[in-house]
Every structure is written in C-alpha cells, then in structure tokens.
Design an enzyme around this catalytic site. Structure first.
Site, short mmCIF file in Angstrom:
data_model
loop_
_atom_site.label_atom_id
_atom_site.label_comp_id
_atom_site.label_asym_id
_atom_site.label_seq_id
_atom_site.Cartn_x
_atom_site.Cartn_y
_atom_site.Cartn_z
N SER A 114 0.83 -1.41 -0.13
CA SER A 114 0.10 0.00 0.33
C SER A 114 0.93 0.98 -0.26
O SER A 114 1.78 1.23 0.80
CB SER A 114 -0.90 -0.12 1.01
OG SER A 114 -2.17 -1.23 1.49
N SER A 116 2.88 -3.40 8.37
CA SER A 116 2.32 -4.07 9.40
C SER A 116 3.82 -4.68 10.02
O SER A 116 4.27 -5.24 9.14
CB SER A 116 1.35 -5.29 9.60
OG SER A 116 0.13 -4.33 9.24
N GLU A 125 -2.89 -13.93 1.88
CA GLU A 125 -2.87 -12.88 2.97
C GLU A 125 -4.95 -13.24 3.41
O GLU A 125 -4.94 -13.49 4.49
CB GLU A 125 -2.95 -11.75 2.57
CG GLU A 125 -3.63 -10.59 3.77
CD GLU A 125 -2.63 -9.23 3.59
OE1 GLU A 125 -3.01 -8.74 2.17
OE2 GLU A 125 -2.52 -8.42 4.25
N ASN A 175 -13.42 -4.94 2.15
CA ASN A 175 -15.12 -5.83 1.34
C ASN A 175 -15.47 -5.52 0.22
O ASN A 175 -15.49 -6.42 0.07
CB ASN A 175 -15.91 -5.48 2.78
CG ASN A 175 -16.27 -5.81 4.09
OD1 ASN A 175 -15.19 -6.33 4.59
ND2 ASN A 175 -17.23 -5.27 5.32
N GLU A 176 -15.37 -4.23 -0.82
CA GLU A 176 -15.55 -3.83 -1.72
C GLU A 176 -15.13 -4.80 -2.44
O GLU A 176 -14.73 -4.97 -3.55
CB GLU A 176 -15.30 -2.38 -1.62
CG GLU A 176 -17.10 -1.84 -1.04
CD GLU A 176 -16.57 -1.59 0.31
OE1 GLU A 176 -15.47 -1.71 0.67
OE2 GLU A 176 -18.02 -0.91 1.34
#
Lengths: 360, 420
Positions: free
Chosen positions: B142, B174, B257, B385-386
């Site tokens: 990201s 992370s 993932e 979620n999308e």
C-alpha cells in the site's frame, strides 16, 4: 412541532457552531489530549460570554430563558466539534436545580453557571444498575454514602448532582467533590478523558428534591441530551466522509463514484436524519411538558444503533485514514462509542419500549 | 474455558501411522512453556519487543522439534512431511494459544511467495531463517495513493548498473518496526499500463535510505508504519519473480493474505477477540444472561462462529492438499470482518456503563474496548469488503468486470497519486 428550527434555535445553533469551530481546532484538540486537563477553558469562557451556557436557564438567574430544544442545538454543536467541555452535565444539573430545587439554591448556583465560573456534574450511575430510579446510594443525617461511576469532570466540578435514597424515597442531592468523605478515583475512557468513580462515605449533601420521579426526570433529559450531542457527532462524521470520498481517487476516479460507497453513505444520511427527527421530537416534548418517555427511548435507540452504523461506515469509507489518529475522524468514532454506551445502549431501549408495548 | 467446541470432523482420529507424529506434537505443546492451553489465564500485558522475542523463541523450538513448516522440504528447513501431518498439527495445536502472532505475515505471506517465486539462491539464503523466525519479513504494498487500487502504486525502482535504486513511500506496513526484510512492489516500467510495469523485490529494512515511521491508531497502538525509501540501493538479483511481472506475484501474495486472515476462524488473529461463549459468561457477570435480546444475539454469533470455523477448515484442507488459494479466502475475510463488528458491539452492549469508562486497573474492560475499536480495520486491511465482494462477483459468479478507465493506459499518462 414541524421539525424546523425557529429563529432563536437557529441563532443558538449558528453562534455555538461559530464559536466552537473557531476555538476547537485539530491542533487544539491534540494539545488538550496531550495535556493534564480534558477541558477547553477558552471555548467554555467564549460560550459563557455569548450567553450560551445559560441558554436554557431563566433570565432571573442570568440565563437566556430558552428551552431544551435550544439547548439541544448547543449540544449538537459540541458533538459536531467534539469539544472537550462539561456542557451536558453542567447545563442539565442546572436545569434540575432550576426546575426541581428551591429558589435559594437556584439563586446561589445558577448565576455562576451562566457566567461560566461554576461547573456542575451529575452522578447517577452505579455498577450493575439497570434501574437508575432506585439508586443504592443512601442519605442519612444530611450525608450520602454510596458509590457512583462514569462521572465526568468530577475533579473540576464545583458541585455534583447525585441520585440517592432517603427514607425510601429517591431524590437528587448536591455534593461538593472536594469535601471530606468524597473520594475520586480516576478511570479511563476511550474518549481519552478521565472519567471518575466517586466513593462517598457520609459526604455532606444538600437536598435538591425528593419529589417522585425526580431521578427519572433528570435521566430522561440526559438521554435526550446525549442524543443531541450524538446528532452533531454523526452529522460531522458523515460530512467528513463525504468530503474524503469525493477527494480520494482510486482506479482513476473519486471513490465516492463507486456505487458501493455512494449507497452506503446514502443509508447513513437516512440514519442521521432518523437520529435528528427522533431527537428533536424528544427534546420538543420535554420542553413542552408532554410525556416523552417513549420518544426518548426511541431517540436513544437511533442514537445508539444507527449512530454505530454511521460511525462504522464513516470509518470504513476512510480506509486506513479512519484508523489513524493523525486524521480527525477517529475522534468522532470514539465519541460515538462513548455516547452509545452512556445511559443504556440500543438493547436497553428496545427492552423498555417493548415492556411498555407488551405490558398487560 | 475453551471456545473451540469440537465438531465431528475434528474428533476423527488419523490413520495409525500418524500416531508417533501426533504424540510428538502433543508432547511438544504440553511441554513448551509458551504454548498456553486455551482458557488458561495468560499475561497479555506484554510489550511488542517481548512478544517478538517470545515468537522467535517458540518458533526456533518448534523448528528444532521438526514441527515448523511441516509440508516444506526438509532441505530448506521444513518438516518434509505430507499434508496429512500438517492437518494433525492443526488439530492438536487448536487447543493452544501460540505466541506466533508477530510471524503471521512472515509465515503466512512472505514464506509461500518466496518459495513460489524466489530464485534458488534466495530460497537457500532465507527460507530456513524465515521458518525458524531468525528473520521476520513484512509485506510492502500500500501507498498513500494506492490502497484498494494498489496497482496504481508509485514507488519506483530504477536500474543503475548491477543495482536497483528504490524511491517512494509505503504505508500501513504491518510490523516493519521489528522486521528484517520486506517484500516490496515497485514500478519498473512506467511506459506500460499500471498492472504490467511492476516488479517485486526483497529489501533489507536496515539498509541506508530506509526510514520507518510508526502510525498511531485509534486503539493507541502503533502496529502500522509508513516506510520511506530514499535512493535505497539493492543488488540486481534481489528481484523476486520476473521483471515487470510483479503484479502476479502480488496477487498470489494477496491470496495468501486473505487465506491467512480468514482461515484463523474465531480463535485466529491476535486471539484478543472473545467468542460467543466468553460473551455469555460476561452476560452472566453483568446480570444480562436473562435478557432475550442479548440471548438472541449470542445465538446468532455462535452460529456464525461455527460457520466461520467450517470455512477455515475448508481453506486449511485446501491449502494442506496443495491447492492454490481460491475465492473462499474472500468469503472468510468478509465473514470475519462482519463477525468482529457484531461481536464487539454486543460486548459493549453487555458491559454497558463499564465500557464507557473503566477503572485504570481493569485490563479486561480495556481489552474489550480495544477489540471494539480495532474491529473496523478488519473490513479494510488486506483488501476492503468491497474488493472482496468484487472478487466473488467476478471470479466466482463470472459477472462482467466493472468498466475500467485506466487498464490499458500507460502508467505515466495516468492521473494517480501525486502524479496530478
């Protein structure tokens, strides 16, 4: 009521929003959170100077003599700016003193509230206490013994309005937090403010009222007030989300142009509208002396269940930014959670509404 | 109290030739002090450095016992056994809380990707160290301008002699603060459309030009980081997979993932989120056990937990059988995120005023509130979620893809991120 703010209510809303938006900046909030006192004294003084803290207090005591609907606009502005000020406890304890207490108590305390020099708080919750109307705290020989929890601003308040039972009757009493016999224990809250547990052992107290239903009278107004703050919180969170999703580009277009986002936000708009209508209805009925038991429960249900949905959607549509403390949204989520769990979340409201509907 | 109710599938005993392995697993878990039976009280109040140390200690012991990376070949540090042994380990270890959370990405994503795509040199240099947790790896995808649309990332990798020079910023990384290496996706050819000019590299996070800044979250933790790479030089052979084929490596990693995030079931992840049985206890403690609304919600959660357990079992079975992870990872991830939200909301409802504020020494209230505050992130991290619903729509149901405006345009001509 027609759900349109009248001129005075609109003026309160505009003025409060202007003052708080001006004073409560992101930088200021970060400064307060890092400091020792969860209280923007500057904003408080500005509200007092504009006559807003006493907006619902009678003119004879230095207030503006407006009603709870106007006070609701002030609380809504607080929610919209997530302003760390003791507004709800001070104004509603003042309302209880004015409406339920004697004239001498009112003239002693209310002028200081209006000019911003006196801070009040309310202590009505106890552990495992579903029935706030019959507290375990007891009064004997003019002193209270008992424990209260989730008391805001106990360390800064001049007086604390405490629910307790005397000779089998529930009533409201004033206790000074600094008195002997009062012990304050600082607790944590996710809103980042200290919240106090108050242990009273023969703490001197002054009776405000022991009239029937006095505790319920206060709790109803507190619930309605919480809804008004939450209205401001959800309106502002949704506005931030609309702005963010309009600005944020992914896949070569604003994320707000994806239907999954647009439609979810449209649902949140409806949720906020529901919170607004039910809150206004509850405040209006309380202001006009009409029974508001059901309306307050309905408003609190919306302001718990549906506000959670708004908070969650707002956070979700911000992606990672909703989780980061460097972006303003997280405070609205923290406030929503705090307000939702205060004085009974959704399930409790459903039970109360259901019990009345299904009562034999 | 254990919240791992045994299903009929889980009580089946394996073939007799597995009994020696099974008892080895049992003895190891019973004897290792860091393997805590579920339901036993654990000291959760440890700092991050401690939890990383515990993970390394446990993992090294697990490896010494031949129980780490069971299906990986023995010559790269795995167990050299087939999937049936992996299943036994899963069943036996389900009764324990293992201190391996800091290794979730290193083992769940970086290890299989390096194994699938790495060169022989990369594999022999790193796989065993990753398996033993001598090295911990993280994933660096990201960017501020590339979230759901991760293919629009702007991190550049430019060739300079026998080196690559990396420049750009990653975000939401992370564990970067305790990791040794990262797998980073960078743009190697901006002339190509956005999905085609990407490559995967390994980056040494202690190298010059790497700056890691923690991001504080709503829970007060700083689990994520921003990672800035400024003229960070790496050898040419640190490319993982083929040049300009980084997108398929990234997709494989994202599949792993999803599986890792979804396969844990109720007891997975950080292990902080309690299940329906624990909430039922809470309801009794808070005098809400008779409340029909609470009971209804508890039963609903219980059923959904059971379903998620089945999904997790199915995913693990597929993985153990060597099948590539499929869209069930998306289902599991969606279900996990929704369950986390509803579970933590019910907890607050049950605790009531105790969730508004709590005594400073009440760790349990704080844990519950933090679980509530961290739940929304589960619907975002690892693909929103999308994104998951689109994957189900397009890859499972075969629905047409959403018309895309930027798929065939050279990346350099796109208005993305700061390129506006």
């Amino acid at each position: 009521m027609d759900f349109t703010l009248d001129e005075r209510e609109q003026a309160v809303s505009d003025l409060a929003t202007q003052i708080l938006t001006d004073k409560i900046t992101m930088e200021r909030l970060a400064e307060i959170e890092a400091g020792d006192e969860w209280f923007d004294r500057d904003a408080w003084a500005a509200l007092a100077a504009s006559g807003l803290i006493g907006v619902a207090i009678d003119e004879s005591h230095g207030g503006s003599g407006a009603d709870l609907v106007s006070l609701g606009q002030l609380l809504r502005a607080q929610g919209a700016t997530v302003a760390p000020i003791p507004l709800l406890p001070t104004t509603l304890a003042a309302a209880a003193i004015a409406e339920l207490g004697g004239e001498s108590l009112a003239s002693d305390i209310l002028p200081g509230v209006c000019d911003g020099s006196t801070i009040l708080t309310i202590a009505v919750q106890e552990y495992l206490d579903d029935d706030l109307a019959t507290p375990a705290a007891e009064v004997s020989d003019g002193a209270i013994t008992g424990q209260k929890i989730v008391v805001e601003y106990a360390d800064l308040a001049d007086h604390m309005l405490v629910s307790a039972v005397a000779d089998g009757r529930s009533g409201l009493y004033l206790v000074q937090p600094g008195d002997a016999g009062v012990m304050l224990t600082e607790g944590l809250s996710s809103r980042l403010e200290p919240v106090w547990q108050v242990d009273m052992a023969h703490a001197p107290c002054v009776e405000v009222t022991s009239a029937d239903g006095a505790v319920g009278w206060l709790v109803e107004r507190m619930r309605a007030g919480l809804c008004a703050i939450q209205l401001g919180v959800t309106e502002a969170a949704l506005k931030l989300t609309a702005e963010y999703t309009t600005e944020r580009q992914q896949f070569g277009r604003p994320v707000a142009t994806f239907q999954a986002v647009t439609q979810r936000l449209a649902d949140q708009y409806i949720n906020v509208a529901g919170i607004r209508l039910t809150t206004y209805s509850a405040l209006w009925r309380l202001s006009h002396g009409v029974d508001a038991t059901e309306e307050v429960s309905i408003a609190k249900w919306w302001a718990s269940e549906r506000a959670s949905a708004v908070a969650h959607a707002s956070q979700h549509c911000h992606g990672g930014m909703g989780v980061s403390v460097e972006y303003p949204l997280h405070r609205y989520t923290l406030w929503n959670k705090h307000l939702t769990t205060s004085l009974g979340a959704g399930t409790r409201q459903l039970r109360e509404i259901g019990a009345r509907l299904a009562a034999p | 109290m254990a919240d791992t109710a045994q299903s009929p599938l889980e009580t089946a005993t394996g073939p007799p030739d597995h009994s020696e392995f099974r008892s080895r697993v049992r003895v190891f878990l019973e004897e290792h002090p860091l393997a805590v039976p579920r339901g036993a009280t654990v000291d959760d109040d440890i700092d991050e450095a401690d939890s990383v140390r515990r993970a390394k200690t446990f993992q090294a012991a697990l490896h010494d016992a031949g129980l780490a990376a069971i299906t990986y070949p023995a010559e790269i540090g795995g167990g050299g056994l087939d999937k049936s042994f992996q299943e036994i380990y899963h069943k036996e270890s389900a009764a324990y809380r293992l201190p391996v959370f800091p290794l979730a990405i290193s083992h769940g994503m970086c290890l299989p990707v390096l194994n699938d795509f790495g060169t022989d040199e990369q594999k022999s240099e790193h796989l065993e160290k990753i398996i033993r947790a001598e090295e911990i790896w993280c994933q660096m995808f990201s960017e501020p301008g590339a979230g759901s649309d991760v293919a629009s990332l702007q991190m550049r990798a430019e060739r300079d002699g026998d080196q690559w020079v990396l420049n750009g910023q990653k975000v939401w990384t992370s564990g970067a603060q305790y990791c040794d290496y990262g797998l980073v996706v960078a743009r190697t050819d901006p002339e190509q459309p956005k999905h085609r000019g990407l490559s995967m590299f390994k980056v040494d996070l202690s190298a010059p030009g790497v700056e890691i800044r923690p991001l504080r979250q709503i829970t007060g933790d700083a689990h994520f980081n921003e990672v800035f790479l400024t003229d960070t030089r790496i050898p040419a052979d640190w490319l993982v997979g083929e040049l300009n084929m980084g997108w398929s490596v990234a997709i494989a990693m994202l599949m792993y993932e999803r599986v890792a995030l979804g396969a844990g079931g109720v007891s997975g992840g950080g292990g902080a989120r309690p299940g329906a049985k624990r909430i039922a206890e809470l309801a009794r403690e808070h005098d809400r056990g008779d409340d029909p609304v609470v009971r209804n919600a508890l039963a609903d959660l219980y059923i959904r937990e059971r379903l998620l357990t089945f999904i997790g079992m199915r995913i693990r079975a597929a993985a153990d059988a060597g099948r590539a992870p499929g869209p069930e990872g998306s289902i599991a991830k969606l279900a996990t995120a929704a369950l986390a939200k509803d579970t933590t909301e019910l907890i607050l409802e049950v605790i009531g005023a105790g969730a508004t504020a709590w005594p400073a020494d009440d760790d349990s209230a704080e844990t519950f509130v933090m679980a509530f505050l961290s739940a929304p992130a589960m619907a975002i991290a690892g693909g929103t979620n999308e994104v998951q619903r689109n994957i189900i729509g397009e890859r499972v149901l075969g629905l047409p893809k959403e018309p895309s405006v930027d798929k065939n345009v050279p990346f350099k001509d796109l208005l993305v991120g700061t390129q506006r």
